[in-house]
Design a protein around this motif. Sequence first.
Motif, PDB file in Angstrom:
ATOM      1  N   GLY A 217     121.404  13.643 -36.111  1.00  8.02           N
ATOM      2  CA  GLY A 217     121.406  12.909 -34.680  1.00  8.02           C
ATOM      3  C   GLY A 217     122.742  13.456 -33.754  1.00  8.02           C
ATOM      4  O   GLY A 217     123.184  14.236 -34.390  1.00  8.02           O
ATOM      5  N   PHE A 218     122.626  13.077 -32.509  1.00 11.45           N
ATOM      6  CA  PHE A 218     123.576  13.695 -31.701  1.00 11.45           C
ATOM      7  C   PHE A 218     124.779  12.843 -31.720  1.00 11.45           C
ATOM      8  O   PHE A 218     124.985  12.170 -30.845  1.00 11.45           O
ATOM      9  CB  PHE A 218     122.892  13.623 -30.093  1.00 11.45           C
ATOM     10  CG  PHE A 218     123.874  14.670 -29.112  1.00 11.45           C
ATOM     11  CD1 PHE A 218     123.818  15.904 -29.456  1.00 11.45           C
ATOM     12  CD2 PHE A 218     124.575  14.077 -28.365  1.00 11.45           C
ATOM     13  CE1 PHE A 218     124.551  16.877 -28.746  1.00 11.45           C
ATOM     14  CE2 PHE A 218     125.448  14.891 -27.382  1.00 11.45           C
ATOM     15  CZ  PHE A 218     125.161  16.259 -27.839  1.00 11.45           C
ATOM     16  N   ASN A 219     125.589  13.016 -32.798  1.00 11.76           N
ATOM     17  CA  ASN A 219     126.709  12.506 -32.850  1.00 11.76           C
ATOM     18  C   ASN A 219     127.939  13.130 -33.380  1.00 11.76           C
ATOM     19  O   ASN A 219     127.326  14.287 -34.000  1.00 11.76           O
ATOM     20  CB  ASN A 219     126.863  11.038 -33.706  1.00 11.76           C
ATOM     21  CG  ASN A 219     126.150  11.144 -34.879  1.00 11.76           C
ATOM     22  OD1 ASN A 219     126.619  12.180 -35.854  1.00 11.76           O
ATOM     23  ND2 ASN A 219     124.857  10.472 -35.428  1.00 11.76           N
ATOM     24  N   LEU A 220     129.077  12.761 -33.392  1.00 14.06           N
ATOM     25  CA  LEU A 220     130.328  13.642 -33.913  1.00 14.06           C
ATOM     26  C   LEU A 220     130.161  13.867 -35.129  1.00 14.06           C
ATOM     27  O   LEU A 220     130.063  15.151 -35.717  1.00 14.06           O
ATOM     28  CB  LEU A 220     131.646  13.100 -33.345  1.00 14.06           C
ATOM     29  CG  LEU A 220     132.773  14.074 -33.157  1.00 14.06           C
ATOM     30  CD1 LEU A 220     132.376  14.717 -31.939  1.00 14.06           C
ATOM     31  CD2 LEU A 220     134.003  13.460 -32.756  1.00 14.06           C
ATOM     32  N   GLU A 221     129.752  13.044 -35.835  1.00 13.36           N
ATOM     33  CA  GLU A 221     129.794  13.198 -37.545  1.00 13.36           C
ATOM     34  C   GLU A 221     128.771  14.143 -37.897  1.00 13.36           C
ATOM     35  O   GLU A 221     129.219  15.109 -38.739  1.00 13.36           O
ATOM     36  CB  GLU A 221     129.445  11.784 -38.166  1.00 13.36           C
ATOM     37  CG  GLU A 221     129.787  11.657 -39.568  1.00 13.36           C
ATOM     38  CD  GLU A 221     129.020  10.492 -40.356  1.00 13.36           C
ATOM     39  OE1 GLU A 221     128.221   9.831 -39.735  1.00 13.36           O
ATOM     40  OE2 GLU A 221     129.155  10.607 -41.524  1.00 13.36           O
ATOM     41  N   PHE A 222     127.564  14.091 -37.374  1.00  9.68           N
ATOM     42  CA  PHE A 222     126.343  14.863 -37.775  1.00  9.68           C
ATOM     43  C   PHE A 222     126.962  16.450 -37.432  1.00  9.68           C
ATOM     44  O   PHE A 222     126.922  17.358 -38.176  1.00  9.68           O
ATOM     45  CB  PHE A 222     125.208  14.806 -37.145  1.00  9.68           C
ATOM     46  CG  PHE A 222     124.142  15.677 -37.370  1.00  9.68           C
ATOM     47  CD1 PHE A 222     123.552  15.775 -38.636  1.00  9.68           C
ATOM     48  CD2 PHE A 222     123.709  16.265 -36.372  1.00  9.68           C
ATOM     49  CE1 PHE A 222     122.813  16.839 -38.785  1.00  9.68           C
ATOM     50  CE2 PHE A 222     122.545  17.565 -36.668  1.00  9.68           C
ATOM     51  CZ  PHE A 222     122.218  17.627 -37.805  1.00  9.68           C
ATOM     52  N   ILE A 223     127.452  16.605 -36.169  1.00  5.42           N
ATOM     53  CA  ILE A 223     127.588  17.842 -35.536  1.00  5.42           C
ATOM     54  C   ILE A 223     128.909  18.665 -36.205  1.00  5.42           C
ATOM     55  O   ILE A 223     128.792  19.644 -36.706  1.00  5.42           O
ATOM     56  CB  ILE A 223     127.979  17.884 -34.085  1.00  5.42           C
ATOM     57  CG1 ILE A 223     126.780  17.465 -33.243  1.00  5.42           C
ATOM     58  CG2 ILE A 223     128.476  19.150 -33.387  1.00  5.42           C
ATOM     59  CD1 ILE A 223     126.906  17.081 -31.984  1.00  5.42           C
ATOM     60  N   GLY A 224     129.955  17.576 -36.614  1.00  8.38           N
ATOM     61  CA  GLY A 224     131.007  18.266 -37.269  1.00  8.38           C
ATOM     62  C   GLY A 224     130.563  18.517 -38.589  1.00  8.38           C
ATOM     63  O   GLY A 224     130.900  19.658 -39.160  1.00  8.38           O
ATOM     64  N   ASP A 225     129.632  17.916 -39.280  1.00 13.24           N
ATOM     65  CA  ASP A 225     129.376  17.918 -40.570  1.00 13.24           C
ATOM     66  C   ASP A 225     128.615  19.347 -40.653  1.00 13.24           C
ATOM     67  O   ASP A 225     128.458  20.672 -41.731  1.00 13.24           O
ATOM     68  CB  ASP A 225     128.404  16.965 -41.207  1.00 13.24           C
ATOM     69  CG  ASP A 225     128.294  17.246 -42.475  1.00 13.24           C
ATOM     70  OD1 ASP A 225     129.148  17.299 -43.496  1.00 13.24           O
ATOM     71  OD2 ASP A 225     127.014  17.519 -43.096  1.00 13.24           O
TER      72      ASP A 225
END
Lengths: 362, 361
Positions: A217-225
Amino acid sequence: MATEIAASPPPGAGDATSARTDAPAPPLRRIWNHYAVVKVRKALVVVFVVANVTFFLGRAMPGDPIDVMAGRLTQNGMTMEEARAVAMNSLAYDVDAPLHQQWWDFLVGLVTFDMGNTINRPGVSVMDAIGAYLPWTLFSIGVGTVIAVALGLALGMVMAYRRNQFLDHVLSVAASVLGAVPNYLIAMVLVVGGGMYLGWFNPIELRGTVSPGVQAGFNLEFIGDAFFHASLPILTYVLAIIGTWMLVMKASTTEVLSEDYVTVARARGLRDRRIAVAYVGRNAVLPLVAQIAISFGTLVGGAIFVEQVLVYKGVGGLLLDAVNYRDYPLLQGLLIIITSCVVAANLVADMLYSRLDPRIRD
Amino acid sequence: MTDHPAAPAAGKAPAGGPAEGALLSVRGVDVGYRTGRRTRVTAVRDVSFDLYPGQSMALVGESGCGKTTLGLGLLRLLPRTGVVSSGEILFRRKDGRLVDVRTLAREDLRRFRWNEAAMVFQGAMNAFNPVLRIEDHFLDTFRAHEGGRRRPRKEILEQSADLLTTVRLDPARVLGSFPHELSGGMRQRALIALALALKPQLLILDEPTTALDILTQRSIVERLAELRDELRFAMVFITHDLGLAAELADRVGTMYAGRMIETGTTRDIFYRARHPYTSALINSVPPVAGDLTVPQSLPGGPPSLTALPPGCSFAPRCAHAVDACSHTRPTLDVLRTRTEGLSHAAACLRTHELLEGATRD
């Protein structure tokens, strides 16, 4: 040029005859569009030719999917006949279909963007299989290319400005070494050296593309991961190509530095920064724009090894499977899409080039 | 002339400093190029001259005599390997301060260039950045020299248009063009317009008309002469074209193997040349005025700068050389004294003996 003299009374009247003579106002834009259209058409032809080559090349390899699977089954003690029967039942491949029939189906699929189902994963369409893996490869390679190119251009320029000084010598040696080492070796050195000996990170945790439990999804957690897991592949790609970029940019900048317009710019008393960016940098980068796309293409090829070494679930492993098990539709789909990506990158570079260099606009 | 202390403080007149009223006083300048780790070749040796406001001086000589190197050295524009290794380049700025260009700090030098002294380069084909429009070159130039308030683009462009008009270009067409859309002659004019943008006191022109067809040359030279009379800038122009020198210059300096071997008014040089090299140079082209004589070529070429003959550099090629020439270096002796740097001087041991032979009226 005789007009320059003859028509001197009204200032500038006879001059400027050679400037933009054949440029009525609106068609300029149409010409540009036309240029773009031509490029796209050529790109489509390239993709089509490559697609056909993959079709025949895959089938030219010894053995077909049934043979390969049957071969593995006989190692478990089955007889050849049994093994073939089992393979034919479990695989979605019709050995008896004539080649021209297969080719026609392939061409229809090509036009309708339906590449059919994979042979080895019954029920999974080629597009779905690729869709699950390709984004990760494009992501890691894309980020790696951008970082490597940006850093390489900057360092190359520094080297050219300081050529034959200490910093240049150090960076030149480093760039040559990096350029000479194959990318999978860099990946191994990173894992073994940084992960195991120095203990900077845990290579096991870094495996895969996302940590278990993290939702896309377009969220910080996913992008960071995603960046966390892609960090080793990205670092590998950066190290693998940055050396070349440094050396190429150094050569290009050195050449531009000896151009008259740079000396004239200095004579004009322009500020050093303005000269470096608009006069030296911009002209030095111009001939390299096309190489960015080529570099991207080379990396996609190299990704197969790197992704294997780093256990990154990109398209590399999928391609290897497709070749090993003679999964023709998957192989075709992969190669066509990878080719399209590289061709598209070239196309973008071409368009960019025509925006950056006024001399090739018409 | 080489015994001055290096780096005199700007503003104070150094020992044996500039001649009264001179715009540019060059004193004992050497320019060298680094050719290896420890080797260096001196391309310009012990050159001195005074240039007065509004004067135009031609530098003539064969290729490789150091003319361009001297021109670049005056603005410290030499390539990385080149350096003005001794001497003084004293310049009277617009505000009346006297500076030594050789010791100007980086930022001062940047402000000095183009504002006080501009340069038009050999073959302006590549003088413009190929990816910028002509108008951007003007904007860059003005903005680099204007501190404080950022002048609006429109205002600068109007001024640029006026400049282009003075060199007989159509601003409406030229300003928005890229360099490759202009002909060679147009580019050369545009560069001259750009050079005049900041109203410099000195214009250095390095073969401004080579590579242009003869009609374009003509019109550029004529316009240059008009502009000089109008704007009163001083000129140093480097040329192979003796006709051009005869026409545009008040005075001429002949260079050979890095040295100034004869200077004088244009009349001195063309009608009463006193150095055999100058005479040979003049005799190698058809006369500017008078009867057509058969041009005589001068065999050989200038000596290698790394292995100059001990005496007169020209001696090996000189038809009048005697034994003394090959071991005694002649000094630049004044033959006829005039004010404002117009004295006639020649560096030849046999000047007086050869007086008749070299005269041509």
